[in-house]
Enzyme design. Structure first.
Site, PDB file in Angstrom:
ATOM      1  N   ARG A 102       0.876  -1.183   0.000  1.00 49.38           N
ATOM      2  CA  ARG A 102       0.000   0.000   0.000  1.00 49.38           C
ATOM      3  C   ARG A 102       0.904   1.221   0.000  1.00 49.38           C
ATOM      4  O   ARG A 102       1.684   1.424   0.928  1.00 49.38           O
ATOM      5  CB  ARG A 102      -0.908  -0.003   1.237  1.00 49.38           C
ATOM      6  CG  ARG A 102      -1.660   1.295   1.414  1.00 49.38           C
ATOM      7  CD  ARG A 102      -2.766   1.205   2.432  1.00 49.38           C
ATOM      8  NE  ARG A 102      -3.912   0.465   1.928  1.00 49.38           N
ATOM      9  CZ  ARG A 102      -5.141   0.524   2.441  1.00 49.38           C
ATOM     10  NH1 ARG A 102      -5.384   1.290   3.484  1.00 49.38           N
ATOM     11  NH2 ARG A 102      -6.122  -0.185   1.929  1.00 49.38           N
ATOM     12  N   GLN A 132     -10.139  -3.941  -3.302  1.00 47.31           N
ATOM     13  CA  GLN A 132     -11.440  -3.466  -2.826  1.00 47.31           C
ATOM     14  C   GLN A 132     -12.536  -3.812  -3.836  1.00 47.31           C
ATOM     15  O   GLN A 132     -13.610  -4.298  -3.474  1.00 47.31           O
ATOM     16  CB  GLN A 132     -11.378  -1.940  -2.628  1.00 47.31           C
ATOM     17  CG  GLN A 132     -12.689  -1.323  -2.196  1.00 47.31           C
ATOM     18  CD  GLN A 132     -13.089  -1.745  -0.806  1.00 47.31           C
ATOM     19  OE1 GLN A 132     -12.306  -1.622   0.123  1.00 47.31           O
ATOM     20  NE2 GLN A 132     -14.304  -2.266  -0.640  1.00 47.31           N
ATOM     21  N   ASP A 223     -17.278   7.069  -1.025  1.00 51.04           N
ATOM     22  CA  ASP A 223     -15.997   6.950  -0.309  1.00 51.04           C
ATOM     23  C   ASP A 223     -15.688   8.328   0.278  1.00 51.04           C
ATOM     24  O   ASP A 223     -16.353   9.328  -0.057  1.00 51.04           O
ATOM     25  CB  ASP A 223     -14.913   6.491  -1.307  1.00 51.04           C
ATOM     26  CG  ASP A 223     -13.540   6.282  -0.659  1.00 51.04           C
ATOM     27  OD1 ASP A 223     -13.474   6.132   0.581  1.00 51.04           O
ATOM     28  OD2 ASP A 223     -12.533   6.275  -1.402  1.00 51.04           O
ATOM     29  N   CYS A 263     -16.464   1.666   0.886  1.00 58.32           N
ATOM     30  CA  CYS A 263     -15.272   0.834   1.137  1.00 58.32           C
ATOM     31  C   CYS A 263     -14.809   0.921   2.588  1.00 58.32           C
ATOM     32  O   CYS A 263     -14.113   0.024   3.054  1.00 58.32           O
ATOM     33  CB  CYS A 263     -14.158   1.238   0.181  1.00 58.32           C
ATOM     34  SG  CYS A 263     -13.709   2.976   0.305  1.00 58.32           S
TER      35      CYS A 263
END
Ligand code: CP
Ligand code: NVA
Length: 307
Positions: A102, A132, A223, A263
């Site tokens: 990440r 995701q 989001d 998410c």
């Protein structure tokens, strides 16, 4: 699924529609216990940004497959002190079997793939969040029984999640509408890529009109308005994004059986109201659970441990 062994996943469009369908099928079989996979391999997690779901779901998935996990937190490894990616990648390649990263710049992931032979998984960059979207597609398929022809409307910031949704929906022949404030539209190169994938098989709409975008949609998705790394901009964005809040009024324009996805992490009162996220149309907890099932399928496929 055999063709996925040894591959990288940097963006959701690294997978063909058939490969995504295969992964979703495998995820369902692993989730229901119809199939088990076993490995004794080691997954590394190199996360330069915070994470709850991705970190824990990858770890639990790998443990349940029988493998091990090493957390390579930059604050306790030399990467945090500036060791070059080229060196880190070559060294980790000698110890690990698979590595989820990440980070901020997608180019850094590309460098990892050039210097390491093991599969590299994008666990979120500023450009994309493919893991995701695998879980999102799994959740939508579980709710509706199919994906092709369904309409997903994403309301909010044209960010990494919006990008992967654009590509993922196009690959699965789902209609996708993205409603953002004028200066926050998704990256044009991603929109073009999604249009090339979809051709005539799905509708792609980029708009600033949230109500029109939500009309009749089966999935309403949002989001955060300021992603990780943009925290300084959060307060100035609130008034700009207010018309793009997923609240009961906006949701009333969607299909009557529409589901709501996010998410997570969520900011109640900003991009989504508490009433909606806690409401009967919300599927966010199933969606979060599916991160683990989808990633277990992904790990099993990339490691080639499907029996
Ligand atoms: N949705 C998601 O990726 O959550 P985390 O940042 O907690 O991993
Ligand atoms: N767009 C968000 C997603 C978090 C899972 C971010 O990048 O912070």
């Amino acid at each position: 699924m055999k063709q996925l062994k040894g591959r990288d996943l940097l963006g959701i469009a690294d997978l063909s529609p058939a490969e995504i369908k295969g992964l979703l099928q495998l995820a369902k079989q692993l989730k229901t216990g119809q199939l088990t996979c076993h490995t004794n391999k080691t997954l590394g997690l190199l996360f330069y940004k915070a994470s709850t779901r991705t970190r824990v779901s990858f770890s639990v998935a790998m443990y349940q497959l029988g493998g091990q996990v090493i957390d390579l937190n930059p604050s306790v490894t030399q990467v945090g002190r500036g060791e070059p990616i080229e060196d880190t990648a070559r060294v980790l390649d000698r110890y690990l079997d698979i590595l989820a990263i990440r980070t901020f710049k997608p180019e850094d992931l590309q460098t990892f793939t050039e210097y390491a032979q093991i599969p590299i998984i994008n666990a979120l960059t500023d450009l994309e969040h493919p893991c995701q979207i695998l879980a999102d597609l799994l959740t939508i398929e579980e709710c509706f029984g199919s994906l092709a022809g369904k309409t997903l409307t994403y309301v909010g910031d044209g960010n990494n999640v919006a990008h992967s949704l654009l590509l993922g929906c196009a690959l699965m022949e789902m209609n996708i509408r993205i409603a953002t404030p004028p200066d926050y539209q998704p990256d044009n190169s991603i929109v073009q890529q999604a249009k090339e994938i979809a051709q005539d098989s799905a509708e792609i709409v980029i708009t600033n009109d949230a109500i029109a975008a939500v009309k009749g949609a089966e999935v309403v998705y949002t989001d955060v308005w300021a992603s990780m790394g943009q925290e300084d901009l959060a307060s100035t964005r609130i008034p700009i994004f207010q018309p793009y809040q997923v609240n009961q009024k906006l949701l009333s324009h969607a299909d009557k059986d529409a589901i709501v996805l996010h998410c997570l992490p969520a900011h109640r009162g900003e991009e989504i109201t508490a009433q909606v996220i806690e409401g009967k149309q919300s599927r966010v907890w199933d969606q979060a659970e599916n991160r683990m099932h989808a990633q277990k399928a992904l790990l099993a496929a990339l490691l080639g441990c499907i029996e």
